[in-house]
Design a protein around this motif. Structure first.
Motif, PDB file in Angstrom:
ATOM      1  N   ALA A 188     -11.869   9.281  -3.883  1.00 60.47           N
ATOM      2  CA  ALA A 188     -11.626   7.831  -3.835  1.00 60.47           C
ATOM      3  C   ALA A 188     -10.132   7.599  -3.623  1.00 60.47           C
ATOM      4  O   ALA A 188      -9.312   8.345  -4.161  1.00 60.47           O
ATOM      5  N   PRO A 189      -9.777   6.581  -2.841  1.00 58.15           N
ATOM      6  CA  PRO A 189      -8.349   6.345  -2.610  1.00 58.15           C
ATOM      7  C   PRO A 189      -7.617   6.005  -3.911  1.00 58.15           C
ATOM      8  O   PRO A 189      -8.186   5.331  -4.765  1.00 58.15           O
ATOM      9  N   PRO A 190      -6.387   6.485  -4.068  1.00 54.19           N
ATOM     10  CA  PRO A 190      -5.597   6.124  -5.251  1.00 54.19           C
ATOM     11  C   PRO A 190      -5.395   4.605  -5.322  1.00 54.19           C
ATOM     12  O   PRO A 190      -5.512   3.926  -4.299  1.00 54.19           O
ATOM     13  N   VAL A 191      -5.086   4.123  -6.492  1.00 53.15           N
ATOM     14  CA  VAL A 191      -4.885   2.685  -6.720  1.00 53.15           C
ATOM     15  C   VAL A 191      -3.913   2.105  -5.692  1.00 53.15           C
ATOM     16  O   VAL A 191      -2.869   2.688  -5.426  1.00 53.15           O
ATOM     17  N   ALA A 198       6.033  -5.786   0.035  1.00 54.83           N
ATOM     18  CA  ALA A 198       6.783  -6.252   1.207  1.00 54.83           C
ATOM     19  C   ALA A 198       5.870  -6.956   2.215  1.00 54.83           C
ATOM     20  O   ALA A 198       6.313  -7.326   3.303  1.00 54.83           O
ATOM     21  N   GLY A 199       4.580  -7.080   1.871  1.00 54.95           N
ATOM     22  CA  GLY A 199       3.672  -7.863   2.716  1.00 54.95           C
ATOM     23  C   GLY A 199       2.758  -7.076   3.633  1.00 54.95           C
ATOM     24  O   GLY A 199       2.095  -7.662   4.492  1.00 54.95           O
ATOM     25  N   ALA A 200       2.699  -5.732   3.481  1.00 52.00           N
ATOM     26  CA  ALA A 200       1.812  -4.930   4.348  1.00 52.00           C
ATOM     27  C   ALA A 200       0.367  -5.411   4.189  1.00 52.00           C
ATOM     28  O   ALA A 200      -0.083  -5.701   3.083  1.00 52.00           O
ATOM     29  N   LEU A 201      -0.348  -5.472   5.320  1.00 54.06           N
ATOM     30  CA  LEU A 201      -1.729  -5.967   5.296  1.00 54.06           C
ATOM     31  C   LEU A 201      -2.658  -4.919   4.703  1.00 54.06           C
ATOM     32  O   LEU A 201      -3.423  -5.195   3.781  1.00 54.06           O
ATOM     33  N   HIS A 202      -2.609  -3.701   5.278  1.00 50.76           N
ATOM     34  CA  HIS A 202      -3.423  -2.598   4.773  1.00 50.76           C
ATOM     35  C   HIS A 202      -2.544  -1.361   4.645  1.00 50.76           C
ATOM     36  O   HIS A 202      -1.687  -1.124   5.499  1.00 50.76           O
ATOM     37  N   VAL A 203      -2.806  -0.577   3.613  1.00 52.43           N
ATOM     38  CA  VAL A 203      -2.097   0.702   3.461  1.00 52.43           C
ATOM     39  C   VAL A 203      -3.137   1.794   3.249  1.00 52.43           C
ATOM     40  O   VAL A 203      -3.947   1.732   2.319  1.00 52.43           O
ATOM     41  N   TYR A 204      -3.107   2.791   4.129  1.00 52.59           N
ATOM     42  CA  TYR A 204      -4.009   3.935   4.041  1.00 52.59           C
ATOM     43  C   TYR A 204      -3.180   5.190   3.854  1.00 52.59           C
ATOM     44  O   TYR A 204      -1.961   5.170   4.004  1.00 52.59           O
ATOM     45  N   ALA A 205      -3.844   6.300   3.562  1.00 49.68           N
ATOM     46  CA  ALA A 205      -3.124   7.570   3.507  1.00 49.68           C
ATOM     47  C   ALA A 205      -3.963   8.650   4.171  1.00 49.68           C
ATOM     48  O   ALA A 205      -5.189   8.692   4.003  1.00 49.68           O
ATOM     49  N   ALA A 206      -3.302   9.517   4.936  1.00 50.82           N
ATOM     50  CA  ALA A 206      -3.964  10.662   5.560  1.00 50.82           C
ATOM     51  C   ALA A 206      -3.183  11.926   5.181  1.00 50.82           C
ATOM     52  O   ALA A 206      -1.964  11.984   5.387  1.00 50.82           O
ATOM     53  N   CYS A 207      -3.887  12.889   4.595  1.00 53.05           N
ATOM     54  CA  CYS A 207      -3.226  14.104   4.102  1.00 53.05           C
ATOM     55  C   CYS A 207      -3.909  15.340   4.660  1.00 53.05           C
ATOM     56  O   CYS A 207      -5.064  15.302   5.080  1.00 53.05           O
ATOM     57  N   ASP A 249      -6.070   1.317   0.681  1.00 56.73           N
ATOM     58  CA  ASP A 249      -7.314   0.782   1.231  1.00 56.73           C
ATOM     59  C   ASP A 249      -8.208   1.867   1.812  1.00 56.73           C
ATOM     60  O   ASP A 249      -9.346   1.590   2.203  1.00 56.73           O
ATOM     61  N   GLY A 250      -7.719   3.097   1.888  1.00 59.64           N
ATOM     62  CA  GLY A 250      -8.530   4.189   2.405  1.00 59.64           C
ATOM     63  C   GLY A 250      -7.761   5.490   2.321  1.00 59.64           C
ATOM     64  O   GLY A 250      -6.524   5.483   2.264  1.00 59.64           O
ATOM     65  N   LEU A 251      -8.499   6.597   2.272  1.00 61.37           N
ATOM     66  CA  LEU A 251      -7.863   7.909   2.184  1.00 61.37           C
ATOM     67  C   LEU A 251      -8.641   8.898   3.043  1.00 61.37           C
ATOM     68  O   LEU A 251      -9.870   8.928   3.006  1.00 61.37           O
ATOM     69  N   SER A 252      -7.912   9.667   3.831  1.00 58.08           N
ATOM     70  CA  SER A 252      -8.555  10.704   4.641  1.00 58.08           C
ATOM     71  C   SER A 252      -7.879  12.044   4.338  1.00 58.08           C
ATOM     72  O   SER A 252      -6.647  12.152   4.370  1.00 58.08           O
TER      73      SER A 252
END
Ligand SMILES: [Zn+2]
Length: 214
Positions: A48-51, A199-208, A54-57
């Motif tokens: 599950a994506p960290p707090v 800072a106003g980002a709409l969506h934040v995802y992470a890819a690792c 909006d998504g994690l890959s």
């Protein structure tokens, strides 16, 4: 005549290279792995994506063989591992990602190490997926201890990361993908996401590249 035979052999047989994981001289394929290591690597089931994300890959499951690869990549100037590791990063199309953001190091650590390993990964991800890198949108304003020696619980309680990042106003309204090598507790990514959303980002995802199980 010998030369012709050598040439023919070299055309038929794949060239030997060192396998990135076990260091054996082996006829490696494009992915840089020998057959044994390819079989041993496990694809990750993305947690599950960290707090705040909006998504994690995540590409692969962390394992003993990878620990020495990451160590060399981060601490021994083995920048040549970047394309090998970056191949395991993927960006889902439905994210509609506009920018890649390597998780920043504190300037002092980057100065000591001479490079940011997440930036090196981002370069390959950027060219594969056609998404630009904007490393200047997020800075690490506080030097925090490296997390690898801490237990999962300690990491989660790592208050020192609070407010360790600052994002630029240009993040506003953008869909951003953070790029990192290994996800452990996810605290760092959460803190990055917090600064970006502030800072106003709409969506934040992470890819690792990999995730380590606890
Ligand atoms: Zn191998």
């Amino acid at each position: 005549m010998e030369r012709v035979e050598e040439l023919l052999v070299s055309l038929i047989a794949p060239p030997n290279h060192q396998c990135y994981l076990c260091d054996r001289e082996w006829p490696t394929a494009e992915d840089g792995l020998c057959d044994d290591c390819r079989r041993a690597l496990k694809l990750a089931i993305s947690p599950a994506p960290p707090v705040g994300l909006d998504g994690l890959s995540v590409g692969i499951q962390y394992c003993d063989a990878l620990s020495s690869v990451f160590y060399r990549f981060k601490n021994m100037e083995r920048r040549d591992y970047a394309p090998f590791l970056a191949q395991f990063i993927s960006i889902p199309e439905e994210w509609n990602a506009e920018l890649l953001l390597p998780v920043p190091l504190h300037w002092w650590r980057e100065y000591r190490r001479t490079y940011n390993q997440s930036y090196l990964l981002s370069e390959y991800v950027s060219s594969r997926f056609g998404i630009p890198i904007c490393p200047d949108l997020l800075v690490r304003i506080r030097h925090t201890p490296q997390q690898k020696m801490r237990s999962g619980k300690q990491r989660r309680n790592n208050r020192r990361l609070k407010g360790a990042f600052r994002a630029a106003p240009e993040c506003a309204g953008r869909s951003i993908v953070l790029i990192d090598d290994v996800i452990t507790s996810g605290t760092t990514l959460s803190e990055c996401a917090r600064a970006l959303k502030k800072a106003g980002a709409l969506h934040v995802y992470a890819a690792c590249v990999a995730c380590s199980t606890r």
